[in-house]
Each structure stands twice: as C-alpha cells, then as structure tokens.
Scaffold this active site. Structure first.
Site, short mmCIF file in Angstrom:
data_model
loop_
_atom_site.label_atom_id
_atom_site.label_comp_id
_atom_site.label_asym_id
_atom_site.label_seq_id
_atom_site.Cartn_x
_atom_site.Cartn_y
_atom_site.Cartn_z
N GLU A 32 0.82 -1.08 -0.01
CA GLU A 32 0.09 -0.13 -0.11
C GLU A 32 0.82 1.19 0.08
OE1 GLU A 32 -3.41 0.21 2.79
OE2 GLU A 32 -4.05 -1.52 2.03
N GLY A 33 1.85 1.23 -0.72
CA GLY A 33 2.90 2.32 -0.66
C GLY A 33 4.09 2.06 0.10
#
Length: 762
Positions: free
Chosen positions: A457-458
């Site tokens: 998620e990043g």
C-alpha cells in the site's frame, strides 16, 4: 529560479504594494510573476491531479497553516463503538482469537477449514458492507478494533480478514457499483460465498501503480454464443493477496477504445472491473511466499481475456474513472488496516516485554532493573502509546466522513516503522527466547510480517519522500494548489488572489515563528492549563517553524523540490511528528487527562519535538539557497537548537508505569487479545508475571533478611526453606514464592525438535 528571476520577482512584488487597483496589479505584477514561476513549475498530470482531489484536508491542513486551532482538535468527537460492534468484538472476535493456533497455521501453510468457516459464518468478510446487503455495516473504529485484536493472535488470520474489508471489490462496489452489481455481489461477499481479491500491482508497476502495463481494448467479441461489445484484457499482476483462493478478481487496467465504440476518447484511462475466477483465460492459483507468513497471496494473469462491458465496476459509465475510485478508497482504507496491524504489534511488544523484564532474572536481579533494558522498554511503551493515539485519530476522521489522504499516508508509514522498532526492541529484551521458533515464541510471526506492512500500500520510502510532504505541501497548504492550477490554466485573476494571499500568509507566519521562538514558546497559547500546556505551546511554535521552512523550500526550489528527496523526506518527518504529537495530546484530553498516563505523554512529546527540530534544522542545513536558509534559521531558531533528548528520569517514569502500574499497562495494551494462562507464549508469560507481582512482598522479606545477615546467600529454594524454618515467611508466602519461581522457569524455556520434526518445519 535564477538570481535575475528572483530580483525581478522582488521588484515586482515591491511595486505591487504601490498599486491599490487589483486589475492594474494583476496585469502589471501577477502575469509576469506567473510566467517566471511557470518556467520552474511542473505540470499536474491527470493521475496526480486525481490523487490530490481524492483526499480531503482536515487536521493536517491546520498543522500546515502554522497556526493550529487546538480547540478544533479537542472538540472533534471520535465516534465510540456501537453496542453491536462491542458485542462483536467481545463475542465472535474473542472466540476467533481463542481458536487460532498460529504455530499450526504456519506449519500447515493456511488457515484450517474450520477457521475459514468461522470467518464466513460470523460475517468477518462483510464488516464494511451495509446491513441492507447482508453485511455488518461497521464503522472504521470497529473495523480497526477487530483487525488490531486478531493481528495480536495471528497475522495470517488478520490479513485474511483485512483484505476483503480494505481496498478491493467490496468497498469499490459499495461506493461505485451499479444497483445490479451491488445486489448480486455484496450479499455473496458478506457471507463469504465469494472471496475477493484486487489485482493492481505488476512486475513493472509497484509504487508507480498508475503506469501499469495491463491493457483493455474495447472491441466486438463472442460471449455465450452472441456477438457483443466487450473488452479484451491482457494483464500480469503479482503480490495479490487472497488471489489463490479468490472467486472474484478485481482488476485495474488502462482501457483503450481505438474504434470509438463507446463514443469517447481513444485512451479512456485506468479502469476497474470485477471478473469471476472461472472466466475463460483467467490464470490464478499459484502462491507467493511473503516472508513465510502463510496468508494466501499470488499472481494473476491473462492474455486476450474477453469480458462484457457490464463487468466494469459501475458499468460503462465508469470507464476511465478507476484511478479516482482507487485514490478515494485508498485515502480511507490506508488509515485502518495496516496501522491497526502495526499498533497490534506494538501493544504485543509492550505487554510481553514489560512482563518479561520482571519475570526474567540475571545476575540476581530482574532484567528490568538494568538501564539498558529500561531504555528499550521505555521506547516500546512510548511508541505503543503514540501509535495508538494516531490510529484512533485516523479512524475517527474516516468515521466523520473525511478522506484523509495525507493523514492516511502518515499513519501507514510511521506506524509500520514504529512496529519495526517495537518488535526489534522486544526481541532484544527477550534475547535467546525470541529467536527460537515454536509455539512459545511470541514475536516470530509479527517479526516476519513487519517488512510486508512496510512494503505494501505504498512502500514507506516512497510514502515518506513523495506523498507525506509532496502531496501534503500541495493539498494542505492554504495557497499552493490554487497557485499551481492558476499557472497551469493561465488564470491571472485566480493567481493574483492566491499569490498575494500566500505573501500575506508568509509574512504572518514569519512574524509568528520569530516571536514564538524568541519567547521560548511562552507567547503561544494552550487550550488547557496544567501539566501538558507547555507541550501545546512548543508544538504550536514548531508548527509555525515548519510552515515557514516549508514555504522557503517551496519558494526557492519550486518544482525541483519534488526531486530533492533528502529535503522532502525531512519535511515529511517534521510534518508527521507534528501530527503524531497532536494525536497524543488529543487522546490524553479525551481520556480525561489521567495523571497516571503523564509519563507516556511526556515521553511522546519530548521525543516528537526533538524529531521535529532535528528534521527542520536538517532542511535548513541542506537547502541550496544558503541566504534563504540563513534567514529562515535565524527566524525559526534564534537561540539555536534547544530540544534535548528524553531524559533518564522520563525513561524511568515510563518503565515504572509499564511494570508496576496495572491500570496504565492495561490501558496501553487494551486493544490486543489477552490469552489465558494455559496458552503458550503470552498467556503463560502473563500468568507468571502476575504471580511474581503477587509474591513480591514475600520475596522482599527474603532479600531483606539476606542483606541483614539473617539468611545466607544460596539458591532461592534453599533460602525459602531456611526463611520458613526461622519464621521469616509464612507457609503461604513460601509456597507463593516457589510457585512464581516455577512459572518463571517454565516461561523462559524454548522449543526444541527432534531431527525428523525439525526437517518438516516451515
């Protein structure tokens, strides 16, 4: 910008003060400045623009302004759990944790069938799905609470529950699906009849997900014997959680319409579709092995897979709107799942390490008496405290209807990093007992999972350098986004308003920064009186300094700041710690300002303020424009760097609160699962810890008698027998000491395996 350009800007701005007529000022001043700024300003691409528009500005905007309204923060109400949500947490969630055997799950490489059935039948996969569609309709608060508790028992189970309730088909359908899609899929997703996954990441597009190579071509094709207009998909995705067991796959791809069959542009943009597993050409089933943590994860691929247009989430009308869907959903979802898992790891470390520091003895003393141990234990306690405060404020924002994209990036990156610190420190305290795997090991699963949370998620490196400050500077600054858009659109009127508003903001921020710094924070206001008021004042002063230094960096570097990741990373650190510290103050206030928790708040604020100062001074030390840096440093730090590290006294106060104050320790670790005394690992350790505390007064009598010379130094059991014969302790006290000693001996043991069993270990 060149020196000549800056000279022109200064001259033009000075002349502007002489003109009271706005149209004249706009034509003579604003237009030339627009051209000068425009040369060094990067254009805002579609994906970047959507990412900026997807989130909402909330408390992060207050901090970025340099003049935070503390009353606004303190008056913000975080919605408590409903009665139904609390019953679910105390009932099915607690029951699930009791049934989970993480060691067996790791060895079997999957959740057992009865756990899958339990998750489905109790609605764990439908927490975010509205009740009207058979889901639980839970708040972000409840979602976070469930994930936090399960994570402390089994990361595999937590991730399995997390994914259907995070960014993926369920959330996308709730917000963007057609009525037909909602009616068909949401009840099946809520009951677990359908297992979803969402395929975004590719070999060539991880953090740069917007530039994936997956393609969809609008074309004619055969579907169940009839020719229809559909999409031919070619894609190669990896790292997709739940993909090996998914029955329906969410897919992100770039959609093209070369023949104009949809009547619009040829390149429609990123689009999201929902595709059943049994669609011809869908290739799914193999597994990746992420750090040995056996949640289901694997690749998804397909070549020229033909599907109808109504597989698009939201139907053909949403063709090309996928990136906006993902960004809007991610702004909320990233605030919950991974931060909750991180807080769970921190609380697990705090509870287990504080018990082990009392139970484990070396050199005749509990190891918690040694300052090296105490330093690590205090750091665990401080992190567990502020991390939970930040989690609470983030899910509170989501429940209030915000889409806090910058805040979500902060809690994702800095809380997962915090979990790495906590688990590593706890393993250092447990030493050999922490590195030998087996049912008794409390940390091995959490330790293995840490890089996963940091990566997905990043990735944290990108999140810190490019998102927290990169998006924060544009999204949260009161004027920058308007200025950038005005320059790109050539709108002199909008630019004039934003630019001169920015100048006034810069002037007031400069004055505020200097006066607060010069007064040693005394001129800053605090919303409360008492112990924590000086922390509010210090934080207000550093918020002003951050706003000024961020502006100086933006003005002197312009678009080049995006490539200066050393600087943007330091600015991100300062901004993040401003948020984390303010979250701690908010939590302390909401709990009624408990005196017993002062050591934890004090540690957090002292630690955070030093981090902020170090980051800001680091920016000024490396800013290319040395004149601007010198001026900003004089204004922001006229007395130089003044923040000191956390003192030994503060460390001891935190450790004492964690090891001797039952209510504080319970509050600090209240959100995780607390196993019973028969449970290997934490349950057995906690039982031994409680017995040691109960035996402490009797043990103190032995120690005093030995110091007085009434008892000779010997093994503990011989000293107990001698003390009993002399009447120094009662029979009950002697039995209590022996029981505590036996339990301590038991919990420091580690697993061993015969050769054949060891060969079979995973």
């Amino acid at each position: 910008m060149t020196a000549l350009s800056w000279t022109l800007v200064v001259i033009l701005v000075t002349v502007a003060a002489l003109f009271g007529i706005r149209p004249l000022r706009r034509n003579i001043i604003s237009r030339p400045i627009m051209k000068i700024i425009g040369r060094g300003l990067p254009s805002i691409g579609d994906t970047e623009r959507i990412a900026l528009e997807a989130g909402t500005v909330w408390w992060d905007g207050e901090l970025f302004s340099g003049n935070p309204d503390w009353r606004k923060l303190l008056d913000f109400i975080i919605t408590p759990l409903s009665a139904d949500e609390q019953r679910f947490l105390d009932g099915p969630t607690e029951a699930l944790c009791l049934r989970l055997d993480d060691w067996k799950i790791i060895q079997d490489r999957d959740l057992p069938p009865d756990i899958w059935d339990f998750l489905k039948s109790n609605g764990f996969f439908g927490m975010i799905i509205p009740k009207a569609f058979g889901g639980l309709g839970f708040s972000a608060h409840a979602h976070s609470a469930v994930i936090t508790k399960i994570s402390s028992r089994s990361v595999t189970a937590a991730v399995t529950v997390m994914v259907p309730n995070s960014l993926g088909p369920g959330e996308l359908l709730v917000h963007y699906g057609t009525d037909e899609q909602k009616s068909h899929y949401l009840p099946r997703l809520a009951s677990g009849e359908e297992i979803p996954c969402f395929a975004l990441t590719e070999p060539g597009a991880g953090s740069d997900a917007a530039n994936g190579q997956s393609r969809g071509i609008v074309c004619k094709g055969n579907w169940h014997g009839a020719e229809i207009t559909g999409i031919s998909l070619t894609y190669n995705k990896r790292y997709i959680t739940l993909a090996p067991v998914a029955t329906v796959i969410g897919l992100a791809f770039r959609l093209h319409d070369p023949d104009g069959l949809l009547g619009g542009d040829s390149d429609l943009g990123i689009t999201c579709a929902l595709i059943p597993r049994d669609t011809p050409g869908m290739c799914v089933g193999n597994r990746h092995d992420p750090m040995g943590v056996p949640f289901q994860n694997g690749p998804v691929s397909g070549t020229d897979v033909f599907v109808p247009l109504d597989y698009l989430i939201g139907g053909p009308e949403n063709a090309g709107k996928g990136w906006r869907m993902l960004m809007e959903s991610l702004a909320a979802g990233r605030s919950i799942s991974l931060p909750s898992q991180a807080v769970s790891a921190a609380q697990l470390a705090a509870r287990a390490a504080s018990a082990y520091a009392v139970v484990r003895e070396q050199f005749g003393l509990p190891i918690g008496r040694f300052e090296g141990i105490r330093e690590r234990l205090a750091r665990i306690g401080g992190h567990a405290y502020f991390m939970n405060c930040a989690r609470r404020l983030a899910f509170g924002a989501v429940d209030a209807g915000e889409k806090p994209s910058v805040v979500s990036a902060i809690v994702k990156a800095y809380l997962t990093e915090g979990s790495r610190i906590c688990i590593s420190d706890a393993m250092d305290i447990h030493a050999g007992a922490a590195i030998c795997r087996g049912r008794e090991n409390i940390y091995s699963s959490a330790y293995s999972a840490i890089p996963i949370g940091i990566t997905v998620e990043g990735a944290n490196i990108l999140t810190r350098s490019l998102i927290v400050f990169g998006q924060g500077a544009v999204r949260c600054h009161p004027f920058v986004l308007d200025e950038m858009q005005a320059v790109q659109q050539g709108n002199a009127q909008t630019f004039d308003t934003a630019f001169f508003g920015h100048l006034r903001h810069l002037a007031t921020t400069t004055f505020r920064t200097f006066t607060l710094a010069l007064s040693g924070n005394r001129l800053a206001t605090a919303p409360v009186r008492g112990f924590e008021s000086h922390h509010y004042q210090a934080l207000a002063r550093y918020a002003a300094a951050f706003a000024l230094i961020a502006d100086v960096a933006l003005i002197t570097l312009g678009g080049a700041l995006k490539r200066k990741e050393y600087l943007s990373g330091r600015l991100a650190d300062a901004f993040a710690w401003l948020f984390l510290a303010s979250a701690a103050l908010k939590n302390y206030h909401d709990k009624g300002r408990p005196v017993a928790e002062r050591p934890l708040l004090d540690w957090t604020l002292c630690y955070a303020l030093r981090e902020i100062e170090v980051a800001l001074i680091g920016v000024l030390a490396n800013l290319p424009n040395r004149f601007a840096a010198a001026v900003a440093r004089f204004v922001s730090f006229p007395w130089g760097a003044r923040r000191r590290a956390v003192t030994d006294k503060q460390l001891d106060a935190v450790v004492e609160a964690m090891t001797t104050n039952g209510p504080v320790r319970q509050s600090l670790t209240a959100d995780i699962f607390h196993p019973g005394p028969d449970s290997p690992g934490l349950g057995a350790l906690e039982h031994a810890f409680n017995k040691v505390l109960a035996a402490e007064p009797a043990r103190a009598k032995l120690d005093q008698a030995r110091r007085d010379g009434r008892l000779e130094k010997a093994t503990l059991h011989l000293m107990i027998d001698a003390a009993r014969q002399q009447g120094l302790v009662s029979a009950t006290e002697a039995a209590l000491i022996k029981e505590a000693e036996a339990l301590c001996e038991q919990v420091i043991q580690v697993a061993d395996f015969d050769v054949a069993s060891h060969r079979e270990l995973h």
